[in-house]
Design an enzyme around this catalytic site. Sequence first.
Site, PDB file in Angstrom:
ATOM      1  N   GLY A  18       0.668  -1.205  -0.103  1.00 22.38           N
ATOM      2  CA  GLY A  18       0.405  -0.209  -0.292  1.00 22.38           C
ATOM      3  C   GLY A  18       0.743   1.381   0.142  1.00 22.38           C
ATOM      4  O   GLY A  18       0.485   3.018  -0.070  1.00 22.38           O
TER       5      GLY A  18
ATOM      6  N   CYS B  14       9.833 -11.185   9.750  1.00 19.90           N
ATOM      7  CA  CYS B  14       9.142 -11.076   8.879  1.00 19.90           C
ATOM      8  C   CYS B  14       9.037 -11.016   7.411  1.00 19.90           C
ATOM      9  O   CYS B  14       8.594 -12.151   6.509  1.00 19.90           O
ATOM     10  CB  CYS B  14       8.014  -9.444   8.895  1.00 19.90           C
ATOM     11  SG  CYS B  14       6.913  -9.701   8.238  1.00 19.90           S
TER      12      CYS B  14
ATOM     13  N   SER C 158       6.650  -0.706  -2.961  1.00 21.80           N
ATOM     14  CA  SER C 158       5.959  -1.678  -4.163  1.00 21.80           C
ATOM     15  C   SER C 158       4.918  -1.492  -4.667  1.00 21.80           C
ATOM     16  O   SER C 158       5.066  -2.062  -5.628  1.00 21.80           O
ATOM     17  CB  SER C 158       4.985  -2.623  -2.669  1.00 21.80           C
ATOM     18  OG  SER C 158       3.898  -1.376  -2.048  1.00 21.80           O
TER      19      SER C 158
ATOM     20  N   CYS D 103       4.558  -2.628  12.617  1.00 20.81           N
ATOM     21  CA  CYS D 103       3.260  -2.229  11.901  1.00 20.81           C
ATOM     22  C   CYS D 103       2.441  -2.815  12.796  1.00 20.81           C
ATOM     23  O   CYS D 103       0.658  -1.971  12.542  1.00 20.81           O
ATOM     24  CB  CYS D 103       3.335  -3.440  10.657  1.00 20.81           C
ATOM     25  SG  CYS D 103       3.381  -4.863  10.539  1.00 20.81           S
TER      26      CYS D 103
END
Length: 366
Positions: free
Chosen positions: A9, A101, A13, A197
């Site tokens: 988002g 992650c 990216s 996040c």
Amino acid sequence: MKVLAAMSGGVDSAVAAARLVEAGHDVTGVHLALSRNPRSHREGSRGCCSLEDSFDARRAADRLGIPFYVWDFSDRFVAEVIDPFIAEYRAGRTPNPCLRCNERIKFAALLERGLDLGYDAVATGHYARTKVVDGVTKLYRSVDPGKDQSYVLAVLNQDQLSHSLFPLGNSLKMNVRQEAAALGLSVADKPDSNDICFIPDGDTPGWLSEKIGSADGEIRDESGALVGHHNGYHHFTIGQRRGLRLGVPAPDGKPRYVLDIEPVNNTVVVGGAEGLTVHHIEAIRPVWCSSEPVETWHGQAQVRAHGDPVPAIISAVPGGVAVELEDSLRGVAPGQAAVFYDGDLVVGSATICGTDRAGVKAEQAA
């Protein structure tokens, strides 16, 4: 090539996906739903887990004319990232969840599903480069030193790197934003993601208190003298100065810093800045992402995502890696990643378990 573009988002990216489309690849956009309750993440967040972020990713994919899906990895994210993050803080260590992650979600769960579905690679908006040399996919720093993200990718193994694409590695961030604007992407001016996040408002101590609880404990100096109290050792990390509630001033009048955290005793140890100096690092669980080096070699070690690399002698030892720093570092904490470079080449990484300051043994941190 058939490519899964991980779309957070954000602007990076989105432009990475756009470049793959322009290059003629068969691109599918995927947004990873990592929160079990995305509405709990504030709108306008600088993370990547809110509903707003998923809507931004979908709008970017629509603009590029590519298929788009939201894949729910929230359960695996809790098990592989959030739970270990809590466990590390409970043990008095300082983890970086972004590395975890990348290792366990973006380039494991996502890549595994993509390969099963017939995709050839996963692409992200990370600022890093890869190059195949003699059949080995090597990882390098980005050409933009201010945005380089090779540190958080240094946990990837050869299988993961060989199926990874980083279209922004040769670009400057300012040019990426200009490109996004020229493409008509609505995220062209969206702020970068800087927070953890899954922690609302960036309040890591408060979030940890909800998960771990707050137990009052003692703050002592290096002599063992009681100098203050705390309401949870997880509020602190090595090198921290702010937030110390000290009732006894230092004899020399100088500031005091967190030197050690003793979870077994619920004690925080403080002292002068000189006590933070580190010349030797012990690390475990090495990952040699760009091929295993010789037993002992001269390179550079970096212990923070945006820290400076320090010349070092790096040696493979039983159970891990020993690092002798040619220039000292301050505030090195167990749980952090030590990433090893040879110039711009990322050789590998390992998890810090002890220093000549902390004196923690590898078997205690394993």
